[in-house]
Write a protein that holds these residues in place. Structure first.
Motif, short mmCIF file in Angstrom:
data_model
loop_
_atom_site.label_atom_id
_atom_site.label_comp_id
_atom_site.label_asym_id
_atom_site.label_seq_id
_atom_site.Cartn_x
_atom_site.Cartn_y
_atom_site.Cartn_z
N LYS A 25 58.29 -26.07 22.83
CA LYS A 25 59.44 -27.31 23.09
C LYS A 25 60.31 -27.09 21.72
CE LYS A 25 56.65 -31.29 24.99
NZ LYS A 25 56.32 -32.01 24.34
N ASP A 26 59.78 -26.70 20.90
CA ASP A 26 60.68 -26.20 18.98
C ASP A 26 62.21 -25.07 18.83
OD1 ASP A 26 61.32 -27.16 16.81
OD2 ASP A 26 60.15 -25.66 16.30
N THR A 27 61.50 -23.76 20.27
CA THR A 27 62.27 -22.72 20.78
C THR A 27 63.63 -23.68 21.29
OG1 THR A 27 60.31 -21.24 20.44
CG2 THR A 27 62.22 -21.06 21.08
N PHE A 28 63.85 -23.91 22.14
CA PHE A 28 64.73 -24.65 22.89
C PHE A 28 65.82 -25.17 21.74
CE2 PHE A 28 62.26 -24.21 26.35
CZ PHE A 28 62.38 -22.23 26.77
N LYS A 29 65.01 -25.78 20.20
CA LYS A 29 66.57 -26.69 19.59
C LYS A 29 66.23 -26.12 18.63
CE LYS A 29 64.61 -30.29 21.36
NZ LYS A 29 63.45 -31.57 21.69
N ASN A 30 66.26 -24.61 18.62
CA ASN A 30 65.71 -23.69 17.25
C ASN A 30 66.33 -22.90 17.23
OD1 ASN A 30 65.29 -21.96 14.82
ND2 ASN A 30 63.39 -22.49 14.96
N LEU B 264 65.56 -18.79 18.67
CA LEU B 264 66.38 -18.15 20.65
C LEU B 264 67.14 -17.36 20.26
CD1 LEU B 264 65.66 -20.06 22.74
CD2 LEU B 264 67.26 -20.86 22.32
N ILE B 265 68.01 -16.73 19.36
CA ILE B 265 69.20 -15.80 19.27
C ILE B 265 68.21 -14.68 19.32
CG2 ILE B 265 70.66 -14.32 17.72
CD1 ILE B 265 71.31 -16.96 17.36
N GLN B 266 66.43 -14.69 18.88
CA GLN B 266 66.72 -13.08 18.76
C GLN B 266 65.58 -13.29 19.84
OE1 GLN B 266 65.73 -11.34 15.88
NE2 GLN B 266 67.60 -12.55 13.86
N PHE B 267 65.72 -14.07 20.24
CA PHE B 267 64.85 -14.05 21.65
C PHE B 267 65.64 -13.38 22.92
CE2 PHE B 267 61.24 -17.20 20.34
CZ PHE B 267 60.17 -16.37 19.84
N LEU B 268 66.74 -13.53 22.78
CA LEU B 268 67.32 -13.72 23.84
C LEU B 268 68.66 -12.74 23.27
CD1 LEU B 268 68.27 -17.10 24.76
CD2 LEU B 268 66.72 -15.92 25.68
N MET B 269 68.73 -12.36 22.08
CA MET B 269 69.92 -11.37 22.03
C MET B 269 69.99 -10.19 22.50
SD MET B 269 71.31 -10.16 18.33
CE MET B 269 69.79 -9.65 17.61
N PHE B 270 68.58 -9.04 22.54
CA PHE B 270 68.90 -8.15 23.68
C PHE B 270 68.42 -8.29 25.15
CE2 PHE B 270 68.60 -6.73 18.50
CZ PHE B 270 68.85 -6.03 18.30
N PRO B 271 67.47 -8.99 24.85
CA PRO B 271 67.54 -9.46 26.45
C PRO B 271 68.31 -9.91 27.35
CG PRO B 271 66.07 -10.54 25.82
CD PRO B 271 66.43 -10.33 24.73
N ALA B 272 69.55 -9.87 26.51
CA ALA B 272 70.98 -10.03 27.26
C ALA B 272 71.76 -9.56 27.03
CB ALA B 272 72.19 -11.36 26.59
N LEU B 273 72.13 -8.43 26.10
CA LEU B 273 72.63 -7.23 25.54
C LEU B 273 72.24 -6.80 26.63
CD1 LEU B 273 72.95 -6.72 22.18
CD2 LEU B 273 74.62 -7.42 23.46
N TYR C 57 58.09 -32.79 12.27
CA TYR C 57 58.79 -31.76 13.34
C TYR C 57 60.09 -32.45 13.41
CZ TYR C 57 54.57 -29.37 13.46
OH TYR C 57 53.55 -28.68 12.49
N GLU C 58 61.36 -32.22 12.44
CA GLU C 58 62.62 -32.45 12.34
C GLU C 58 63.50 -32.19 13.93
OE1 GLU C 58 64.55 -34.34 9.76
OE2 GLU C 58 62.17 -34.50 9.31
N ARG C 59 63.33 -31.32 14.71
CA ARG C 59 63.95 -31.21 16.00
C ARG C 59 63.16 -31.59 17.15
NH1 ARG C 59 63.91 -26.28 12.73
NH2 ARG C 59 62.40 -25.27 13.75
N LEU C 60 62.07 -31.88 17.13
CA LEU C 60 61.48 -32.13 18.06
C LEU C 60 61.63 -33.65 17.80
CD1 LEU C 60 58.03 -31.05 18.38
CD2 LEU C 60 59.70 -30.55 19.41
N SER C 61 61.88 -34.13 18.99
CA SER C 61 61.63 -36.37 19.25
C SER C 61 60.29 -36.86 18.45
CB SER C 61 62.02 -36.33 20.88
OG SER C 61 61.19 -36.22 21.31
N VAL C 62 60.74 -38.24 18.27
CA VAL C 62 60.01 -38.85 17.38
C VAL C 62 58.76 -38.87 18.58
CG1 VAL C 62 59.51 -41.74 17.40
CG2 VAL C 62 61.55 -40.18 16.39
N TYR C 63 58.92 -38.75 19.45
CA TYR C 63 57.65 -38.84 20.84
C TYR C 63 56.69 -37.51 20.40
CZ TYR C 63 55.58 -39.70 25.13
OH TYR C 63 54.36 -39.89 26.83
N ASP C 64 57.66 -36.74 20.46
CA ASP C 64 57.41 -35.32 20.84
C ASP C 64 56.25 -35.18 19.27
OD1 ASP C 64 57.59 -34.57 24.24
OD2 ASP C 64 60.10 -33.45 22.81
N ASN C 65 56.59 -35.68 18.74
CA ASN C 65 55.68 -35.62 17.29
C ASN C 65 54.67 -36.16 17.22
OD1 ASN C 65 57.32 -34.23 14.38
ND2 ASN C 65 58.61 -34.69 15.79
N LEU C 66 54.26 -37.43 18.38
CA LEU C 66 52.87 -38.45 18.39
C LEU C 66 52.48 -37.13 19.40
CD1 LEU C 66 53.91 -41.62 17.84
CD2 LEU C 66 53.04 -39.71 16.04
#
Lengths: 230, 282
Positions: free
Chosen positions: A13-18, A22-31, B89-98
């Motif tokens: 979940k976190d990767t999609f917002k980081n 995300l760039i590290q994972f996608l850069m080469f596969p996309a390039l 976890y700052e990037r996750l939502s309130v719900y996802d943290n819990l």
């Protein structure tokens, strides 16, 4: 195991917002598909960009991914809270490690598909990538555990990543560099990938990769023993 | 009374610095115990020690009857911890943290919504933690600490940096928990918070407990001057000894309808601290 699975899910979940990860994972596969289709030079070996970028991907994505995730959790104290919640260090490291390895393997599958290999070639390609990603992830974990902050992790990760990722390319142009590079797993992975289409593969490089893997595991164990996850 | 937290002569040094020095106290079941002290007094270190994150050099600490150096899954499942740095976890939502911690603790998703309601964060459940105010983050951290419905709650500066309204909301939540029988060990540098919430408090200075007991009792103990401050309608302030000797003077004021307000001059926890340490409260 269920705690490691929860950590895996959280990382996903976190990767999609980081963006950094995300760039590290996608850069080469996309390039790779773009470069393979866009750049055609006479005399250029077949799947040149697939093989070049695959070895660079191994030197970058798993290493920076592991180091960044662990060091960020340490710096922001989320790891301390996790450990207080009765999550064992091995469960945490397993969750993060399996996640980084799987995410990188997905990238490797994309790079492999761009190479258009047959079944045997694809299996060899993915096996070599799997081993390389594992060694890089161990080095990244050692850096992450050693670092108290993300800044510290980055200051170590960047030079290590540059050396590992660029050695295979530099060794193509310089014999002295090639003589040193042959002892590194990223160079041996590059050599193995270059032999995929050959009728017979020279597999002595596997021992170098295994040796590098053992050294990475020992490095990780030594750093973990000294610093732990606190 | 059965004690759920016990500390006896705990000492801890980190490097050459003595962080905790012969700390002793006991916290009864269902009690709110406040550890008061200025920044750097050793409050967070003591919480770390009581929750098994650190090990003392000397003395013993027990949580639910077990040495804090060897807390197992059973004891961990009975404690909730809210550290001052929150660890969200700052990037996750309130719900996802819990939800993440619900997965760790094997707790149903229904419990998350219940918790979000109880701390007033249900409407903000889809919002990323990075977009929350300090007070909302504190409440989310509290919700996470409450997730396992443990017997003991450790709260490290739960209202630090919060506005008065949010502070009051937090106090109401904590009072509700006390009614449910949860033991709360809280650190604060806010003496009013300690005086209003805690059954007993300990004053911590440079790693030593310099006084402990019920807030009112501590204040009365150091009420050496025992004066009454009478504010007259003329604006004048008169200090009278709280004794029969002042009765005549008081009677005069009352007969003249001259009194605007009368206050006792018993010390606050802050003034007791200053009296005992000679230092300003920071």
């Amino acid at each position: 195991m269920s705690k490691a699975a929860a950590i895996f899910k959280k990382e996903l979940k976190d990767t999609f917002k980081n963006k950094t990860i995300l760039i590290q994972f996608l850069m080469f596969p996309a390039l790779v598909p773009i470069m393979e289709n866009a750049v055609r030079i006479d005399g250029m070996p077949e799947n040149f960009f697939v093989k070049l970028f695959a070895s660079m991907y191994i030197g970058m994505a798993p290493l920076t991914g592991m180091a960044a995730v662990i060091s960020e959790e340490k710096e922001k104290n989320t790891l301390r809270v996790l450990l207080l919640s009765n999550v064992k260090p091995c469960e945490y490291l397993l969750g993060v490690g399996v996640y980084i390895w799987t995410a990188c393997m997905l990238g490797a599958v994309v790079i492999c598909a761009a190479g258009g290999y047959g079944l045997r070639g694809s299996l060899v390609f993915l096996s070599v990538m799997a081993a390389g990603i594992l060694v890089s992830a161990l080095i990244g974990a050692a850096i992450g555990v050693w670092s108290k902050t993300q800044m510290m992790a980055t200051s170590v990760t960047v030079p290590v990543m540059m050396v590992l990722a660029f050695l295979p390319m530099l060794s193509m142009f310089n014999d002295s560099i090639a003589a040193v590079a042959k002892y590194t797993y990223s160079e041996q992975i590059s050599i193995l990938l270059n032999q995929i289409d050959a009728p017979r593969m020279e597999v002595s490089g596997v021992w170098v990769i295994a040796g590098n893997g053992l050294l990475a595991a020992l490095l990780f164990a030594a750093v973990y023993r000294r610093r732990g996850l606190e | 009374m059965s004690y759920v937290i016990e500390a006896e002569d705990i000492s801890l040094s980190l490097g050459k610095k003595q962080i905790l020095d012969q700390i002793s106290f006991r916290v009864g079941e269902g009690e709110i115990f406040g550890l008061l002290g200025p920044s750097g007094a050793g409050k967070t270190t003591l919480i770390k020690l009581l929750t098994g994150q650190l090990k003392q050099d000397a003395g013993y600490a027990r949580l639910l009857g077990r040495d804090t150096g060897g807390l197992g899954a059973a004891e961990h499942s009975q404690i909730g911890v809210m550290m001052d740095d929150l660890g969200l976890y700052e990037r996750l939502s309130v719900y996802d943290n819990l939800a993440f911690y619900a997965d760790i603790y094997h707790i149903s998703r229904g419990k998350i919504e219940e918790l979000l309601e109880s701390v007033g964060l249900y409407e903000a459940r889809r919002r990323a933690v990075s977009k929350l105010s300090k007070g909302m983050k504190n409440r989310l951290s509290l919700a996470r600490a409450l997730m396992r419905e443990g017997k003991i709650l450790f709260l490290d500066e739960p209202t630090s940096g919060l506005d008065p309204v949010t502070t009051r909301q937090m106090h109401e939540i904590l009072a509700g928990l006390k009614k449910k029988g949860v033991t709360i060990f809280l650190t604060t540098h806010n003496m009013y918070e300690a005086a209003s919430l805690c059954v007993r408090v300990a004053l911590l200075n440079e790693g030593k407990i310099i006084e402990q007991g019920r807030p009112g009792e501590i204040c009365r103990k150091y009420n050496d001057l025992n004066l009454l401050r009478v504010t007259l309608k003329s604006g004048e302030e008169v200090l009278l000894k709280n004794s029969p000797a002042s009765a005549l003077r008081m009677r005069e004021y009352l007969e003249q309808d001259a009194i605007w307000a009368i206050h006792s001059t018993e010390p606050t926890l802050e003034s007791v601290f200053i009296e005992l340490t000679g230092k300003e409260w920071i």
